[in-house]
Design an enzyme around this catalytic site. Sequence first.
Site, PDB file in Angstrom:
ATOM      1  N   LYS A   1      17.490   7.971   1.462  1.00  0.00           N
ATOM      2  CA  LYS A   1      16.730   6.282   2.372  1.00  0.00           C
ATOM      3  C   LYS A   1      16.026   5.717   1.723  1.00  0.00           C
ATOM      4  O   LYS A   1      15.795   6.049   0.217  1.00  0.00           O
ATOM      5  CB  LYS A   1      15.814   8.197   2.757  1.00  0.00           C
TER       6      LYS A   1
ATOM      7  N   SER B   1      11.347  10.991  10.142  1.00  0.00           N
ATOM      8  CA  SER B   1      11.629   9.312  10.192  1.00  0.00           C
ATOM      9  C   SER B   1      13.190   9.464   8.980  1.00  0.00           C
ATOM     10  O   SER B   1      13.335   8.011   8.959  1.00  0.00           O
ATOM     11  CB  SER B   1      10.521   9.003   8.433  1.00  0.00           C
TER      12      SER B   1
ATOM     13  N   SER C   1      10.803  15.451   8.924  1.00  0.00           N
ATOM     14  CA  SER C   1      11.641  14.020   8.787  1.00  0.00           C
ATOM     15  C   SER C   1      13.121  14.220   8.132  1.00  0.00           C
ATOM     16  O   SER C   1      13.911  13.230   8.159  1.00  0.00           O
ATOM     17  CB  SER C   1      10.452  13.023   7.752  1.00  0.00           C
TER      18      SER C   1
END
Lengths: 95, 491
Positions: free
Chosen positions: B78, B153, B177
Amino acid sequence: MQLTIEQVRKVAQLARLEFTEEQLESFSAQLASIISFVEQLKDVDTEGVEVLSHPHALQDALREDEVQEGLSRQAALANAPAHDGECFLVPPVLG
Amino acid sequence: MELERLSAVELGRRIAAGELKCSEVVRYFLDRSIERNAALNALIEIDEEALNAAEEIDRRSSRESRRSPLEGVPIVIKDILCMEGKRTTCASRMLENFTAPYTATAVKRLLDGGVLPIGRANMDEFAMGGSTETSYFGVTRNPWDLSRTPGGSSGGSAAALAAGMAPLAVGTDTGGSVRQPSAYCGVVGLKPTYGRISRYGLVAFASSLDQVGPMAHYVEDVAALLQLMAGPDGRDSTSLPAAVDDYLGALGKPLDGLRVGVISEHVEHPDVAPEVRQAVQRAITHLTDLGAALEQVHLALTRYAVPTYYLVAPSEASSNLSRYDGVHYGYRDRPAEGVESPLVSMMSRTRSHGFGDEVKRRVMLGTFALSAGYYDAYYKKALKVRRMIAEEMRRAFERVDVLVGPVAPTPAFSLGENADDPVRMYLQDQFTVAANLAGIPALAVPAGFNDQGLPLAVQLQGAPLSEATLLNVAYHLQQNRFFVPRVAEWK
């Protein structure tokens, strides 16, 4: 809770954010709806409850006080929008 | 050879045994990533540099011992975890051209284990959102249905896994997330105990809630990733000093005597779709068959978890994000003409143009909750309810080992469906945020597919540092074919 545009303007100023009048209005409406939603916490009796600001009660997370290499000046300045090789450069505080 | 069907542990084994060349494995996943990213936008950047490290692994003599069971296996990370010399954007205009000056501890440990990063995964801007729609670099699409969100997310990480672009991924979880996108994309995703993985080098959103989390198709791969990343770190004073368990070694131990609690308030919640409820019930049946004892658990306070979270997280965010002022790094705008303070004008315009709307909403909300006159009524009140929620959950773990319930109320929703209504979007988090508030570990486990072919999932939660138990329970579900790891294909 009702939020006046003036209140939202003040919060924006504290947060160093600028909005157009149109944006201010839509943000006010959204913030008011979020704040109304979180206000349900008022229903919870928290009398005598201590705050919990951190999940674990860690104490004394200390290391030996030894000198270690930090970020070099060059590396620290590498991402700066403006610098003179020694310092970060910013626009005048007072114009 | 369809390498995307193999577990990462199996890929690692074959590379070590000389059955597969590491450089071929990396090339394979790079090609797949390049090809599939056009439709998904799961990766912000694809990094071919991993090929150099792969060739080095191929050149090494077979007598040299492996650095980890995952040596030579590709991973996507990420875009919120720093890697020295690499762009780390947090999917924000603010950090569009930010090059990390150091490497996050979690990433460093992966590199030390020989895991090879091949891409930076898309995400909601600064991890604020539940749909990857707030990314400055465009939305990510769900490989199971391109009209739907992959969740967020960590949506890029989950979508990349589901599409077989990499066998491993790293996400971060502040309120769900890692778990919610894992659920929407049909992969396994763990939010570890707060402090189990160092946050050093993780760009801060809400520091008392943020945790790095491993994601993969196979439970053993999540266990192996956690094994590498977990453990105390002198650079993060909130990392837990406790020794790291043998997560891989715990997989397969019998579940006899396991006490499973069913969270009544979550399973029976009116927002929960029937197919999600059925998935939880199916998990309960499997666990009972495996020897677990069942109990209903009441968590009456968890209904306050979302309002508590949406005061605590934005408050911490407003403080953390004050660092983006156009001075030290990141985007800088010009000051307006003829203003009293060009410096203040530069800062305000930088922040107004550098942040997207959801980030601004949360910064505003947090600034409000922390401001004079409202601090006690909002922020402090939320911290008190936070303690009550955490204590209620910990009391539950005196009676049961694992809590089972849904991850999110529904399968993946359509892109744009919740974009104009922040509160409705926030309610997607209603079953996940309590674990962050309490600092406990929680795992999203795939649970097959609904009639439309969308992934379903269940959530397992446990007491602090019970990751080995959670992973073992999920491993049994995998071995018992409660779920079968699957890669999405589309035309």
